[in-house]
Design a protein around this motif. Structure first.
Motif, mmCIF file in Angstrom:
data_model
loop_
_atom_site.group_PDB
_atom_site.id
_atom_site.type_symbol
_atom_site.label_atom_id
_atom_site.label_comp_id
_atom_site.label_asym_id
_atom_site.label_seq_id
_atom_site.Cartn_x
_atom_site.Cartn_y
_atom_site.Cartn_z
ATOM 1 N N SER A 106 12.183 -17.872 -8.149
ATOM 2 C CA SER A 106 13.723 -18.065 -8.508
ATOM 3 C C SER A 106 13.757 -19.526 -9.178
ATOM 4 N N MET A 107 14.596 -19.564 -10.076
ATOM 5 C CA MET A 107 15.183 -20.858 -10.951
ATOM 6 C C MET A 107 16.530 -21.035 -10.786
ATOM 7 N N ALA A 108 17.329 -22.034 -10.407
ATOM 8 C CA ALA A 108 18.807 -22.257 -10.323
ATOM 9 C C ALA A 108 19.068 -23.524 -10.995
ATOM 10 N N GLY A 109 20.428 -23.424 -11.555
ATOM 11 C CA GLY A 109 20.626 -24.663 -12.147
ATOM 12 C C GLY A 109 22.008 -24.223 -12.828
ATOM 13 N N GLY A 110 23.192 -25.175 -12.639
ATOM 14 C CA GLY A 110 24.475 -25.007 -13.421
ATOM 15 C C GLY A 110 25.196 -23.680 -13.084
ATOM 16 N N GLY A 111 25.098 -23.494 -11.827
ATOM 17 C CA GLY A 111 25.823 -22.015 -11.336
ATOM 18 C C GLY A 111 25.004 -20.823 -11.558
ATOM 19 N N LEU A 112 23.737 -21.027 -12.343
ATOM 20 C CA LEU A 112 23.173 -19.751 -12.652
ATOM 21 C C LEU A 112 21.770 -19.800 -11.763
ATOM 22 N N THR A 113 21.504 -18.493 -11.255
ATOM 23 C CA THR A 113 20.299 -18.308 -10.526
ATOM 24 C C THR A 113 19.609 -17.117 -11.263
ATOM 25 N N LEU A 114 18.181 -17.165 -11.431
ATOM 26 C CA LEU A 114 17.625 -16.223 -11.998
ATOM 27 C C LEU A 114 16.262 -16.019 -11.187
ATOM 28 N N HIS A 115 16.429 -14.837 -10.337
ATOM 29 C CA HIS A 115 15.353 -14.590 -9.294
ATOM 30 C C HIS A 115 14.826 -13.269 -9.569
ATOM 31 N N GLY A 116 13.496 -13.189 -9.004
ATOM 32 C CA GLY A 116 12.712 -11.872 -9.308
ATOM 33 C C GLY A 116 11.703 -11.625 -8.138
ATOM 34 N N ALA A 117 11.064 -10.516 -7.952
ATOM 35 C CA ALA A 117 10.149 -10.450 -7.130
ATOM 36 C C ALA A 117 9.221 -9.001 -7.616
ATOM 37 N N PHE A 118 8.159 -9.121 -7.166
ATOM 38 C CA PHE A 118 7.237 -7.734 -7.226
ATOM 39 C C PHE A 118 6.457 -7.633 -5.961
ATOM 40 N N SER A 119 6.215 -6.373 -5.298
ATOM 41 C CA SER A 119 5.638 -6.282 -4.076
ATOM 42 C C SER A 119 4.699 -5.161 -4.265
ATOM 43 N N SER A 120 3.814 -4.822 -3.488
ATOM 44 C CA SER A 120 2.792 -3.690 -3.662
ATOM 45 C C SER A 120 2.352 -3.662 -2.206
ATOM 46 N N ARG A 121 2.610 -2.012 -1.753
ATOM 47 C CA ARG A 121 1.698 -1.841 -0.453
ATOM 48 C C ARG A 121 1.036 -0.514 -0.675
ATOM 49 N N THR A 122 -0.344 -0.615 -0.149
ATOM 50 C CA THR A 122 -1.180 0.468 0.078
ATOM 51 C C THR A 122 -1.458 1.043 1.670
ATOM 52 N N MET A 123 -1.240 1.885 1.785
ATOM 53 C CA MET A 123 -1.610 2.068 3.330
ATOM 54 C C MET A 123 -2.198 3.460 3.657
ATOM 55 N N ALA A 124 -2.900 3.773 4.451
ATOM 56 C CA ALA A 124 -3.641 5.116 4.840
ATOM 57 C C ALA A 124 -2.680 5.538 6.063
ATOM 58 N N ILE A 125 -2.596 7.161 5.886
ATOM 59 C CA ILE A 125 -1.715 7.627 6.761
ATOM 60 C C ILE A 125 -2.752 8.405 7.881
ATOM 61 N N PRO A 126 -2.752 7.901 8.926
ATOM 62 C CA PRO A 126 -3.642 8.643 10.030
ATOM 63 C C PRO A 126 -3.146 9.837 10.883
ATOM 64 N N THR A 127 -1.957 10.319 10.699
ATOM 65 C CA THR A 127 -1.297 11.090 11.641
ATOM 66 C C THR A 127 -1.451 12.759 11.250
ATOM 67 N N GLY A 128 -2.237 12.994 10.080
ATOM 68 C CA GLY A 128 -2.498 14.407 10.049
ATOM 69 C C GLY A 128 -1.007 15.088 9.475
ATOM 70 N N ALA A 129 -0.027 14.466 8.982
ATOM 71 C CA ALA A 129 1.215 14.915 8.693
ATOM 72 C C ALA A 129 1.090 16.283 7.823
ATOM 73 N N PHE A 130 1.831 17.306 7.607
ATOM 74 C CA PHE A 130 1.714 18.372 6.817
ATOM 75 C C PHE A 130 0.278 18.830 6.945
ATOM 76 N N ASP A 131 -0.217 18.801 7.682
ATOM 77 C CA ASP A 131 -1.758 19.332 8.056
ATOM 78 C C ASP A 131 -2.767 18.877 7.163
ATOM 79 N N THR A 132 -2.362 17.527 6.916
ATOM 80 C CA THR A 132 -3.757 16.716 6.135
ATOM 81 C C THR A 132 -4.886 16.436 7.134
ATOM 82 N N ASP A 133 -6.261 16.206 6.403
ATOM 83 C CA ASP A 133 -7.106 16.075 7.223
ATOM 84 C C ASP A 133 -7.142 14.678 7.672
ATOM 85 N N LEU A 134 -7.754 14.718 9.000
ATOM 86 C CA LEU A 134 -7.988 13.325 9.729
ATOM 87 C C LEU A 134 -9.296 12.807 9.320
#
Length: 460
Positions: free
Chosen positions: A48-76
């Protein structure tokens, strides 16, 4: 020269646990154990950068995760089923006081979301994905019309440039749709001091949707402050949730469309009180009533066993909560709360995944000038599952150690540049489970046992 800049980056990962599901155990075919299918990796940057009443901010995030529950009859076993979510946004905000009684603010933003899933079933891999890009803007005026009257008016426009979901199955079940849409919103709120101890808050918001019906959501608040130690609030509100593009257009497997899905509507009433019982001791209590109409949930079509999102009916919840909060000078804080809730559908059946009793407690304190600790415990009664069974009651305790200590005596700004922490989740390795969904074979899904994680944080 009045310009502030901040930049934050983080990464974390967890190997998870090997989980055993007896529902998937088949002699000679499957042990029922999901091995190395519970990991997760995340990273993010925010600036973020702020000054004079203006604020510019941004973000990026990434998440990768395995699914262990066998939902929708997927393989364990074998190749892990995994999903990846990427989110990013950029926002420019402006705030300025026009004069002593009026203040204006405005913002413009861009949001980007990307999802990809990879699943293995009977050794065959399939994929699906989603893309969403939106731009929007909002403007608001806050005006002190009189010393006892503050008026807030504003409006927002949001345009989903892309709202796409795709599921490349074999014909005729392949799916790829994109539904750009626009939402226009306007709101007004008035805060009026009726008398010294009594104030009234009235507000209403109207949202005009391109893809579904419009909604008007009022809210009301009466706040009574008979003394500096006591506050009583009576609150009423109505809310509205339009079905997402995915819910309205595709079921869990992508085989059916749901064009007749209607929005959810909710109304809430709450009476809350706060009382300072002694120096450093605060009491809170509330009673509440929630009503939801047209609850959206994932269901199984009995005619062909396919998954669809439907308006499953109405629901109502009634309950109360009491809490004590305490502070011991500068060396620590603590809390203790109990909640009772009775949530049932229109037929009087208790809602799934909704505990009746919840008891929570926690404390944070300084063991030494260089070591702080916090501990919290949560007890829940059993939750009803979608298969009509119930999970066992559970009690889970977490411990957090922090070097250097962070207590009220040491503000965040005074912390050393290097900070170390150790978290032990489910300290006593309790066995507990939460309900699954209609996409799971298992009525309840076993949760993690004792988990230890470490964090290093550097400030400069």
């Amino acid at each position: 020269r009045g310009l502030g800049l901040s930049l934050v980056g983080s990464w974390d990962g967890s190997d998870g646990h090997d989980l055993f599901f007896p529902e998937y155990q088949q002699p000679g075919l499957s042990s029922g154990v999901a091995h190395d299918h519970d990991w997760e990796r995340r990273w993010s940057v925010l600036g973020s950068m702020a000054g004079g009443g203006l604020t510019l901010h941004g973000a990026f995030s990434s998440r990768t995760m395995a699914i262990p529950t066998g939902a929708f009859d997927t393989d364990l076993n074998g190749t892990p089923n995994e999903t990846r979510d990427d989110r990013g946004f950029l926002e420019l905000r402006f705030e300025r006081a026009v004069d002593a009684t009026r203040r204006v603010s405005a913002r413009a933003y861009f949001n980007d979301y990307r999802y990809d899933g990879y699943y293995t079933s009977a050794g065959n891999t399939s994929t699906d994905g989603a893309r969403d890009q939106a731009v929007g803007g909002e403007a608001m005026l806050q005006w002190d019309v009189a010393s006892a009257n503050r008026l807030t008016v504003g409006g927002e426009v949001r345009r989903d440039l892309k709202s796409r979901y795709f599921l490349p199955l074999a014909a005729p079940y392949e799916l790829d749709f994109n539904i750009p849409n626009t939402i226009l919103s306007a709101y007004v709120q008035d805060e009026y001091q009726i008398a010294a101890p009594l104030s009234l808050l009235l507000g209403v918001r109207h949202d005009a949707y391109e893809t579904t019906e419009n909604a008007t959501s009022p809210r009301l608040g009466l706040i009574l402050t008979p003394s500096g130690r006591t506050t009583v609030k009576l609150l009423y509100g109505a809310s509205f949730r339009a079905p997402s593009s995915y819910e309205a257009s595709v079921n869990g497997d992508g085989y059916k469309l749901n064009p007749n899905l209607e929005p959810e509507r909710a109304r809430t009433v709450e009476l809350a009180g706060q009382q300072r019982l002694a120096n450093g001791l605060l009491g809170n209590a509330s009673v509440f009533l929630y009503k939801v109409e047209g609850l959206i949930d994932l269901t199984v079509d009995p005619a062909d066993s396919l998954f669809m999102y439907r308006n499953t009916g109405d629901a109502k919840a009634i309950g109360f909560e009491v809490e004590l909060e305490g502070r011991l000078e500068t060396r620590g804080t603590g809390y203790l709360s109990y909640t009772f809730q009775n949530a049932r559908d229109e037929a009087g059946v208790r809602l799934s995944n909704s505990p009746v009793h919840m008891l929570k407690s926690g404390a944070g304190f300084e063991l030494a000038r260089w070591l702080g600790a916090s501990v919290q415990s949560r007890y829940e009664s059993g939750r009803r599952t979608v298969y009509g069974t119930s999970t066992d009651p559970s009690m889970v305790t977490d411990l957090h150690l922090l070097v250097p200590a962070h207590t009220p005596a040491r503000s965040a700004r005074s912390l050393d540049r290097l900070q170390l922490s150790l978290r032990v989740s489910n300290l006593f390795d309790a066995s507990w489970a939460t309900p699954g969904g209609v996409e799971h074979r298992q009525a309840a899904i076993v949760q993690d046992g004792r988990t230890v994680s470490a964090e290093v944080r550097c400030r400069f």
